[in-house]
Write a protein that holds these residues in place. Structure first.
Motif, PDB file in Angstrom:
ATOM      1  N   HIS A  90       9.596 -98.347  76.827  1.00  0.00           N
ATOM      2  CA  HIS A  90       9.512 -99.218  75.655  1.00  0.00           C
ATOM      3  C   HIS A  90       8.316 -98.895  74.763  1.00  0.00           C
ATOM      4  O   HIS A  90       8.184 -99.486  73.693  1.00  0.00           O
ATOM      5  CB  HIS A  90       9.451-100.680  76.093  1.00  0.00           C
ATOM      6  CG  HIS A  90      10.787-101.264  76.376  1.00  0.00           C
ATOM      7  ND1 HIS A  90      11.169-102.514  75.957  1.00  0.00           N
ATOM      8  CD2 HIS A  90      11.863-100.772  77.037  1.00  0.00           C
ATOM      9  CE1 HIS A  90      12.406-102.772  76.348  1.00  0.00           C
ATOM     10  NE2 HIS A  90      12.844-101.727  77.018  1.00  0.00           N
ATOM     11  N   HIS A  91       7.478 -97.978  75.182  1.00  0.00           N
ATOM     12  CA  HIS A  91       6.299 -97.603  74.394  1.00  0.00           C
ATOM     13  C   HIS A  91       6.227 -96.077  74.377  1.00  0.00           C
ATOM     14  O   HIS A  91       5.587 -95.462  75.232  1.00  0.00           O
ATOM     15  CB  HIS A  91       5.034 -98.213  74.995  1.00  0.00           C
ATOM     16  CG  HIS A  91       5.066 -99.707  75.068  1.00  0.00           C
ATOM     17  ND1 HIS A  91       4.605-100.526  74.063  1.00  0.00           N
ATOM     18  CD2 HIS A  91       5.536-100.536  76.037  1.00  0.00           C
ATOM     19  CE1 HIS A  91       4.779-101.786  74.400  1.00  0.00           C
ATOM     20  NE2 HIS A  91       5.340-101.823  75.600  1.00  0.00           N
ATOM     21  N   ILE A 132       5.259 -92.414  73.335  1.00  0.00           N
ATOM     22  CA  ILE A 132       4.208 -91.593  72.732  1.00  0.00           C
ATOM     23  C   ILE A 132       4.859 -90.400  72.042  1.00  0.00           C
ATOM     24  O   ILE A 132       5.585 -89.625  72.677  1.00  0.00           O
ATOM     25  CB  ILE A 132       3.211 -91.121  73.808  1.00  0.00           C
ATOM     26  CG1 ILE A 132       2.411 -92.320  74.352  1.00  0.00           C
ATOM     27  CG2 ILE A 132       2.271 -90.051  73.260  1.00  0.00           C
ATOM     28  CD1 ILE A 132       1.497 -91.971  75.517  1.00  0.00           C
ATOM     29  N   SER A 189       2.171 -93.522  68.695  1.00  0.00           N
ATOM     30  CA  SER A 189       3.588 -93.812  68.552  1.00  0.00           C
ATOM     31  C   SER A 189       4.127 -93.177  67.276  1.00  0.00           C
ATOM     32  O   SER A 189       3.383 -92.547  66.506  1.00  0.00           O
ATOM     33  CB  SER A 189       3.812 -95.322  68.508  1.00  0.00           C
ATOM     34  OG  SER A 189       3.325 -95.840  67.270  1.00  0.00           O
ATOM     35  N   THR A 219       0.535 -96.079  65.885  1.00  0.00           N
ATOM     36  CA  THR A 219      -0.248 -96.994  66.722  1.00  0.00           C
ATOM     37  C   THR A 219      -0.712 -96.278  67.984  1.00  0.00           C
ATOM     38  O   THR A 219      -0.053 -95.348  68.475  1.00  0.00           O
ATOM     39  CB  THR A 219       0.576 -98.233  67.105  1.00  0.00           C
ATOM     40  OG1 THR A 219       1.757 -97.809  67.803  1.00  0.00           O
ATOM     41  CG2 THR A 219       0.974 -99.023  65.870  1.00  0.00           C
ATOM     42  N   ILE A 228      -1.385 -95.811  71.919  1.00  0.00           N
ATOM     43  CA  ILE A 228      -0.748 -96.216  73.172  1.00  0.00           C
ATOM     44  C   ILE A 228      -1.553 -95.654  74.332  1.00  0.00           C
ATOM     45  O   ILE A 228      -1.913 -94.474  74.349  1.00  0.00           O
ATOM     46  CB  ILE A 228       0.708 -95.718  73.261  1.00  0.00           C
ATOM     47  CG1 ILE A 228       1.571 -96.332  72.145  1.00  0.00           C
ATOM     48  CG2 ILE A 228       1.309 -96.047  74.627  1.00  0.00           C
ATOM     49  CD1 ILE A 228       2.989 -95.799  72.104  1.00  0.00           C
ATOM     50  N   LYS A 282      -1.264 -95.694  78.583  1.00  0.00           N
ATOM     51  CA  LYS A 282      -0.468 -96.043  79.757  1.00  0.00           C
ATOM     52  C   LYS A 282      -1.268 -95.696  81.007  1.00  0.00           C
ATOM     53  O   LYS A 282      -1.898 -94.625  81.071  1.00  0.00           O
ATOM     54  CB  LYS A 282       0.861 -95.289  79.767  1.00  0.00           C
ATOM     55  CG  LYS A 282       1.730 -95.531  78.543  1.00  0.00           C
ATOM     56  CD  LYS A 282       3.062 -94.802  78.649  1.00  0.00           C
ATOM     57  CE  LYS A 282       3.904 -95.026  77.392  1.00  0.00           C
ATOM     58  NZ  LYS A 282       5.245 -94.390  77.489  1.00  0.00           N
ATOM     59  N   ASN A 297      -1.790-105.336  72.206  1.00  0.00           N
ATOM     60  CA  ASN A 297      -1.080-106.047  73.269  1.00  0.00           C
ATOM     61  C   ASN A 297      -1.240-105.255  74.557  1.00  0.00           C
ATOM     62  O   ASN A 297      -1.006-104.038  74.590  1.00  0.00           O
ATOM     63  CB  ASN A 297       0.406-106.187  72.946  1.00  0.00           C
ATOM     64  CG  ASN A 297       0.677-107.303  71.966  1.00  0.00           C
ATOM     65  OD1 ASN A 297       0.039-108.347  72.025  1.00  0.00           O
ATOM     66  ND2 ASN A 297       1.604-107.089  71.049  1.00  0.00           N
ATOM     67  N   THR A 330       0.175-105.129  78.341  1.00  0.00           N
ATOM     68  CA  THR A 330       1.204-105.590  79.276  1.00  0.00           C
ATOM     69  C   THR A 330       0.918-104.996  80.643  1.00  0.00           C
ATOM     70  O   THR A 330       0.740-103.781  80.776  1.00  0.00           O
ATOM     71  CB  THR A 330       2.608-105.173  78.811  1.00  0.00           C
ATOM     72  OG1 THR A 330       2.855-105.710  77.510  1.00  0.00           O
ATOM     73  CG2 THR A 330       3.668-105.680  79.774  1.00  0.00           C
ATOM     74  N   THR A 388       1.921-110.169  79.343  1.00  0.00           N
ATOM     75  CA  THR A 388       1.469-109.525  78.110  1.00  0.00           C
ATOM     76  C   THR A 388       0.426-110.408  77.451  1.00  0.00           C
ATOM     77  O   THR A 388       0.630-111.619  77.288  1.00  0.00           O
ATOM     78  CB  THR A 388       2.639-109.294  77.144  1.00  0.00           C
ATOM     79  OG1 THR A 388       3.591-108.435  77.776  1.00  0.00           O
ATOM     80  CG2 THR A 388       2.163-108.649  75.850  1.00  0.00           C
ATOM     81  N   VAL A 417       0.482-100.977  80.072  1.00  0.00           N
ATOM     82  CA  VAL A 417       0.603-100.316  78.769  1.00  0.00           C
ATOM     83  C   VAL A 417      -0.168-101.141  77.754  1.00  0.00           C
ATOM     84  O   VAL A 417       0.037-102.354  77.647  1.00  0.00           O
ATOM     85  CB  VAL A 417       2.064-100.169  78.319  1.00  0.00           C
ATOM     86  CG1 VAL A 417       2.125 -99.575  76.913  1.00  0.00           C
ATOM     87  CG2 VAL A 417       2.846 -99.294  79.282  1.00  0.00           C
ATOM     88  N   GLU A 448      -0.875-101.195  73.621  1.00  0.00           N
ATOM     89  CA  GLU A 448      -0.498-100.622  72.321  1.00  0.00           C
ATOM     90  C   GLU A 448      -1.209-101.394  71.218  1.00  0.00           C
ATOM     91  O   GLU A 448      -1.159-102.622  71.175  1.00  0.00           O
ATOM     92  CB  GLU A 448       1.009-100.641  72.097  1.00  0.00           C
ATOM     93  CG  GLU A 448       1.404 -99.986  70.774  1.00  0.00           C
ATOM     94  CD  GLU A 448       2.876 -99.612  70.674  1.00  0.00           C
ATOM     95  OE1 GLU A 448       3.278 -99.072  69.626  1.00  0.00           O
ATOM     96  OE2 GLU A 448       3.622 -99.866  71.643  1.00  0.00           O
TER      97      GLU A 448
END
Length: 676
Positions: free
Chosen positions: A544-545, A547, A572, A576, A578, A580, A606, A608, A633, A655, A657
């Motif tokens: 869902h995120h 790179i 991204s 943005t 990211i 991980k 955010n 998560t 989150t 993660v 972002e």
């Protein structure tokens, strides 16, 4: 290892007992990554096709069989005292479906006499370990031959009490010596309380002139994903959609190879009307219908916007037999024909015209073709040597000549001791213990761009110290194994310019019959038992995120500080930032200080975090419904110096972002960094 999950407040405060891992993400120097990082792989294993994502509810609908799995009447039972007999009629429904069922009136009846007056006879199907019955529209059909005057009735009933939940009269009789197809729609008037239900076809016994009728290809579908005819089961398709996949590798997998050279997945027997599909002797201990065929796979890809990675048979069977060099002509031609069927012009190519007649005049686009499946495994060493020496070179040459724009993938990789020819990619299938995944974190760092690799199958399958091939498979994906998978995936993302994409395998498993226990999702006839595993949650958060450009990360002393914290950073599609990460080999929480070049104090993001149970062997239980994965989150702000500070517990996946774009433009793929 045992760990305690701290409260969310503790996650957001730096530990006073541990020195924070201080990370600085540079704004340039990384690499553009693959466009299809996360995807799906499917073959019919664990009844993941028939009785799984293929939505057909009738089991053994056409009495298909093979030498390995002879035709039978499994899952059928008589109604009204009828006698069921498997028949091979002189005039079958089709050459592909030579067997049918004869349903005879009770012996005392003659078809016209008083013994049958007012009586109904027929047959019932138990489905794939039951059927889900809801107040929704079911569509079905059956083929019948024999002299009959009257109407038919179809119904959905409880297998326990006999209660009828819905029924429909199907008008019109049938003729002797002629097969008649009957189609219907059935909407139950109430939901069944459980999935222990049957589907019944019955008729007036006295209307059957000769005392019996013959039936074949009895089919019933619930509503399907995207409303496709002959389509996918909605809830299982939805579990795949929620992963945000970008490719579909099919048809496997061992299914592609078949048990013998005569029983491979013959794509041309999987297309066209169902009555023309003979089925195949499955490689996972059951007969397959081939209802989920080549066209259905491509429609699956269409409906989920997936890049197809099409596997073509390469002349090796699971029994170790392989096609000699002098006979490779037919193997090459069938593979070229398959791609012509998918991509050929409807007016100027033979197979393109066939596709158009089947309702798809517009060619599909195929960018990737994989030659064979795990050709390093069956029949080794001779089978593998034949692949290296002539099977792969001959097929690659033929594809390069006819389809120069298609990218070719070899079924082994350089990690299987094959030198992958220039212009081709490899396919790597790691099934490992958690520790083995973690130990291989740097495995892809030394891949050159000439050794582009697909991770066509992967999973934590057995506990540390166990051996999967000796029966040590875990019963279900477990939290510790899933965290190790996250670390493996982070390692692929760090090398996203050399990894085509990655997928878990197998994706689906029936809770009633399976051959491989470790799957993303478990299912049964009752949708309430559909269970997303711990691994499903891990793969989802990473997918869902995405790179699009990796970015180098400076750590203390100017070098990566991996173990217990494993990580990757990048940008991204919209720019943005990211980050991980996953924590392993630690019973304590890990404080992190993270700075993106160009983001200042007050920047927001955010975060998560996925955590699991205190017992690292905890799993999501289909039968209790207990989900051991906790996802939280939180909105956080960068503090002094533009640093985001947070703490990650042991055995966690996270993660972060940013809300704003980080410094620098989009990646051009020219840097040498690995995002580390």
């Amino acid at each position: 290892m045992i760990h305690l999950k701290p409260a969310l407040a503790a996650l957001l405060a730096l530990s006073t007992q541990c020195v924070a891992i201080d990370l600085f993400v540079k704004s340039s120097g990384g690499n553009k990554t693959t466009d299809i990082m996360y995807g799906l792989m499917h073959e019919d294993i664990n009844n993941s096709g028939d009785g799984g994502i293929y939505a057909e509810l009738i089991s053994n609908r056409a009495f298909q069989g093979s030498e390995k799995f002879p035709s039978n009447l499994d899952n059928w039972s008589p109604v009204g005292g009828a006698t069921l007999t498997l028949q091979k009629l002189a005039k079958p429904l089709s050459s592909a479906l030579p067997y049918s069922v004869n349903v005879a009136n009770p012996k005392e009846g003659k078809g016209k006499g008083k013994d049958t007056k007012g009586k109904k006879v027929g047959l019932a199907n138990a489905g794939f370990w039951g059927m889900d019955v809801k107040r929704q529209k079911y569509t079905g059909s059956f083929h019948v031959t024999g002299e009959y005057k009257g109407d038919f009735e179809v119904s959905l009933r409880s297998a326990i009490t006999g209660e009828t939940f819905g029924k429909k009269v199907v008008k019109g009789g049938s003729k002797k010596g002629k097969w008649t197809e009957k189609e219907f729609e059935l909407v139950p008037f109430k939901d069944a309380p459980n999935s222990n239900n049957t589907f019944v076809v019955q008729w007036d016994a006295e209307g059957a002139k000769d005392g019996s009728l013959d039936l074949n290809l009895i089919s019933l579908f619930p509503p399907t994903f995207k409303g496709r005819k002959n389509g996918l089961r909605i809830d299982l398709a939805q579990t795949m959609v929620e992963l945000k996949p970008t490719f579909l590798r099919f048809p496997g997998g061992n299914m592609l190879e078949g048990n013998t050279l005569d029983t491979w997945w013959k794509w041309y027997e999987t297309i066209g009307p169902l009555k023309d599909r003979p089925g195949m002797a499955g490689v996972w201990e059951y007969q397959q219908t081939l209802g989920l065929g080549l066209v259905e796979y491509m429609e699956w890809a269409d409906d989920m916007n997936l890049e197809p990675i099409v596997g073509v048979f390469a002349g090796l069977a699971l029994d170790g037999s392989f096609v000699p060099e002098s006979e490779m002509g037919w193997v090459i031609q069938q593979a070229l024909d398959e791609i012509e069927f998918l991509t050929g012009d409807a007016k100027t190519t033979k197979w393109g015209a066939v596709r158009a007649k089947l309702g798809h005049p517009k060619p599909w686009k195929v960018k990737w073709v994989e030659i064979g499946n795990e050709d390093w495994l069956a029949g080794r060493p001779a089978g593998f040597e034949s692949y290296i020496n002539y099977r792969f070179p001959m097929m690659m040459k033929a594809f390069n000549e006819k389809y120069p724009d298609i990218k070719i993938i070899a079924s082994p990789s350089i990690f299987d001791n094959m030198t992958i020819p220039a212009g081709a990619a490899g396919d790597h299938h790691p099934y490992l213990t958690p520790d083995e995944f973690v130990e291989r974190f740097a495995k892809f760092d030394n891949l050159s761009k000439d050794n582009v690799t697909l991770i066509g199958e992967a999973a934590s399958t057995h506990p540390n110290g166990g051996i999967a091939w000796e029966g040590d498979l875990m019963p279900l994906p477990w939290w510790g194994g899933s965290v190790a998978e996250a670390i493996f995936l982070i390692s692929t993302e760090r090398n996203g310019d050399k990894i085509i994409g990655a997928t878990y395998a197998p994706g689906l498993r029936s809770l009633d019959r399976w051959q491989w226990s470790m799957t993303w999702v478990q299912h049964a006839a009752d949708p309430a038992l559909t269970t997303r595993s711990t691994s499903w949650y891990v793969w989802r958060i990473l997918a869902h995120h995405i790179i699009r450009e990796t970015l180098p990360v400076d750590a203390p002393a100017g070098k990566p500080n991996f173990d217990p914290l494993f990580y990757v950073a990048g940008k991204s599609e919209t720019g943005t930032g990211i980050f991980k990460a996953a924590v392993y080999n630690s019973t304590e929480s890990i404080p992190v200080s993270l700075k993106f070049d160009g983001l200042n104090e007050g920047a927001v993001a955010n975060l998560t975090v996925l955590t699991g149970p205190e017992d690292p062997y905890g799993y999501n239980d289909p039968f209790t419904g207990i989900n051991v994965v906790k996802e939280e989150t939180t909105f956080i702000k960068a503090g002094k110096g533009g640093k985001f500070t947070f703490t990650l517990p042991g055995l966690s996946v996270a993660v972060l972002e940013t809300a704003d774009a980080v410094k620098g433009g989009k990646g051009k793929g020219k840097g040498k960094g690995k995002g580390n």
